[in-house]
Design a protein around this motif. Structure first.
Motif: not given
Length: 112
Positions: A10-32
């Motif tokens: 989490v970012c206390p300056v912007t009030g947002t979060g980031f997360a690593i999300a994985s799906a089938v076949k190890n497909m990964k994204l970073i979500l903001w």
């Protein structure tokens, strides 16, 4: 498609979060994202016509941007986002509480 949350920041300056999300076949994204719900490792995220669903429940999360996962990019986020809870999710008292934009700490910490 369901996405499992692996890591979060989490970012206390912007009030947002980031997360690593994985799906089938190890497909990964970073979500903001922004919202009044903060993703945790193990959460299951999916999308429906009604919005973002976390663990089977609709939430008020808005995805700001998605990035293709790379360990270098994630490490850059970790190095540049300064929140004591990101390193210690069990934090009880936060020394930076007064400088944080969040009304309630995503990690449940209180001011010192």
């Amino acid at each position: 498609m369901d996405w499992e949350i692996e890591q979060t920041l989490v970012c206390p300056v912007t009030g947002t979060g980031f997360a690593i999300a994985s799906a089938v076949k190890n497909m990964k994204l970073i979500l903001w994202y922004k919202g009044n719900y903060f993703l945790r490792p193990g959460n299951i995220l999916s999308h429906s016509p009604f919005g973002v669903i976390v663990n089977g429940r609709r939430t008020s999360i808005a995805i700001i941007h998605t990035f293709h996962y790379s360990s270098a990019l994630w490490q850059t986020f970790k190095n540049r986002i300064s929140c004591p809870g990101n390193d210690d999710p069990g934090i009880i008292v936060c020394p930076r509480y007064k400088a944080c934009i969040f009304t309630l700490c995503p990690y449940g910490a209180k001011s010192d």
